[in-house]
Design a protein around this motif. Structure first.
Motif, PDB file in Angstrom:
ATOM      1  N   LYS A  75       0.848  -1.184   0.094  1.00 60.92           N
ATOM      2  CA  LYS A  75       0.040   0.141   0.041  1.00 60.92           C
ATOM      3  C   LYS A  75       0.750   1.237  -0.020  1.00 60.92           C
ATOM      4  CE  LYS A  75      -3.909  -1.918   2.190  1.00 60.92           C
ATOM      5  NZ  LYS A  75      -4.982  -1.849   3.463  1.00 60.92           N
ATOM      6  N   ASN A 100      -4.057  -4.426 -11.629  1.00 62.74           N
ATOM      7  CA  ASN A 100      -4.939  -4.392 -10.626  1.00 62.74           C
ATOM      8  C   ASN A 100      -4.484  -3.479  -9.441  1.00 62.74           C
ATOM      9  OD1 ASN A 100      -6.508  -5.230  -8.386  1.00 62.74           O
ATOM     10  ND2 ASN A 100      -5.590  -7.226  -8.344  1.00 62.74           N
ATOM     11  N   ARG A 102      -5.498   0.374  -7.590  1.00 63.32           N
ATOM     12  CA  ARG A 102      -6.356   1.297  -7.563  1.00 63.32           C
ATOM     13  C   ARG A 102      -6.506   2.268  -6.291  1.00 63.32           C
ATOM     14  NH1 ARG A 102     -11.668  -2.266  -5.078  1.00 63.32           N
ATOM     15  NH2 ARG A 102     -10.460  -2.702  -2.939  1.00 63.32           N
ATOM     16  N   ASN A 104      -7.864   2.795  -2.842  1.00 64.96           N
ATOM     17  CA  ASN A 104      -8.533   1.834  -2.086  1.00 64.96           C
ATOM     18  C   ASN A 104      -9.344   2.755  -1.090  1.00 64.96           C
ATOM     19  OD1 ASN A 104      -7.567  -0.605  -2.966  1.00 64.96           O
ATOM     20  ND2 ASN A 104      -6.005  -0.637  -1.410  1.00 64.96           N
ATOM     21  N   PRO A 116     -14.095   1.877  -1.787  1.00 58.20           N
ATOM     22  CA  PRO A 116     -13.016   1.945  -2.624  1.00 58.20           C
ATOM     23  C   PRO A 116     -13.453   2.863  -4.020  1.00 58.20           C
ATOM     24  CG  PRO A 116     -13.837  -0.107  -2.679  1.00 58.20           C
ATOM     25  CD  PRO A 116     -14.444   0.580  -1.750  1.00 58.20           C
ATOM     26  N   GLY A 118     -11.565   3.465  -8.270  1.00 64.05           N
ATOM     27  CA  GLY A 118     -11.013   2.768  -9.459  1.00 64.05           C
ATOM     28  C   GLY A 118      -9.540   3.334  -9.763  1.00 64.05           C
ATOM     29  N   HIS A 137      -3.594  -2.528  -4.391  1.00 65.28           N
ATOM     30  CA  HIS A 137      -4.574  -3.637  -5.290  1.00 65.28           C
ATOM     31  C   HIS A 137      -5.825  -4.160  -4.802  1.00 65.28           C
ATOM     32  CE1 HIS A 137      -1.928  -6.626  -3.150  1.00 65.28           C
ATOM     33  NE2 HIS A 137      -2.982  -7.081  -3.138  1.00 65.28           N
ATOM     34  N   SER A 138      -6.653  -4.343  -5.566  1.00 63.67           N
ATOM     35  CA  SER A 138      -8.134  -4.831  -5.282  1.00 63.67           C
ATOM     36  C   SER A 138      -7.876  -6.510  -4.798  1.00 63.67           C
ATOM     37  CB  SER A 138      -8.991  -4.847  -6.217  1.00 63.67           C
ATOM     38  OG  SER A 138     -10.198  -5.412  -5.881  1.00 63.67           O
ATOM     39  N   MET A 140     -10.321  -8.138  -4.194  1.00 62.80           N
ATOM     40  CA  MET A 140     -11.458  -8.963  -4.870  1.00 62.80           C
ATOM     41  C   MET A 140     -10.859  -9.501  -6.200  1.00 62.80           C
ATOM     42  SD  MET A 140     -13.685  -8.621  -2.537  1.00 62.80           S
ATOM     43  CE  MET A 140     -15.265  -9.363  -3.213  1.00 62.80           C
TER      44      MET A 140
END
Length: 158
Positions: A75, A100, A102, A104, A116, A118, A137-138, A140
């Motif tokens: 992060k 991936n 974004r 957050n 979050p 994009g 990164h995501s 999910m």
């Protein structure tokens, strides 16, 4: 005896004075020397650890910085200040094109948060103070992004 105590007091006074430290950290400024008489100071927003302090705007009135995500720094925290009601437009530009990665979260000056988001972010800034953008990164999605990317922030006053 008087002379000895006077000398000790003088030594004590001179040794207790603070010296001013005018050293500029290398992370905040880059110094470019053209010749021995000309020096240009180039201001940049640099990553220090896992945090980027957005202090300098470019000639287009944008905050720009380069960063990277790796397994150690999963992060990145982007800190900037806002003093007026404005709109924030932020963008992450990965070196590999897509990935991936974004925004957050955004942490507002009153310690509330939103997210979050994009790779692009457009949000009104209604509070005065320090904001923090959390990039990562995501969780999910598969294949977390590792590598270099650029961050571009534009704060337009309303």
């Amino acid at each position: 005896m008087k002379n000895l105590s006077l000398i000790l007091i003088c030594i004590l006074l001179f040794s207790c004075q603070k010296k001013e430290n005018n050293i500029i950290p290398k992370e905040e400024k880059n110094i470019i020397s053209i010749d021995s008489s000309t020096t240009i100071v180039k201001e940049e927003n640099k990553q220090i650890g896992d945090t980027i302090f957005m202090n300098f705007k470019d000639n287009k009135d944008l905050f720009l910085a380069e960063s990277s995500l790796d397994s150690i720094n999963s992060k990145i925290y982007v800190k900037f200040k806002n003093e007026d009601a404005a709109e924030l437009k932020a963008e992450i530009l990965p070196a590999k094109g897509k990935g991936n990665i974004r925004f957050n979260q955004i942490i507002l000056p009153d310690n509330t948060s939103d997210g979050p988001f994009g790779m692009d972010l457009k949000i009104p800034l209604k509070q005065k103070g320090s904001y923090v953008l959390v990039i990562g990164h995501s969780l999910m999605a598969e294949n977390p992004y590792y590598g270099k990317f650029k961050i571009q922030l534009e704060v337009k006053k309303e």
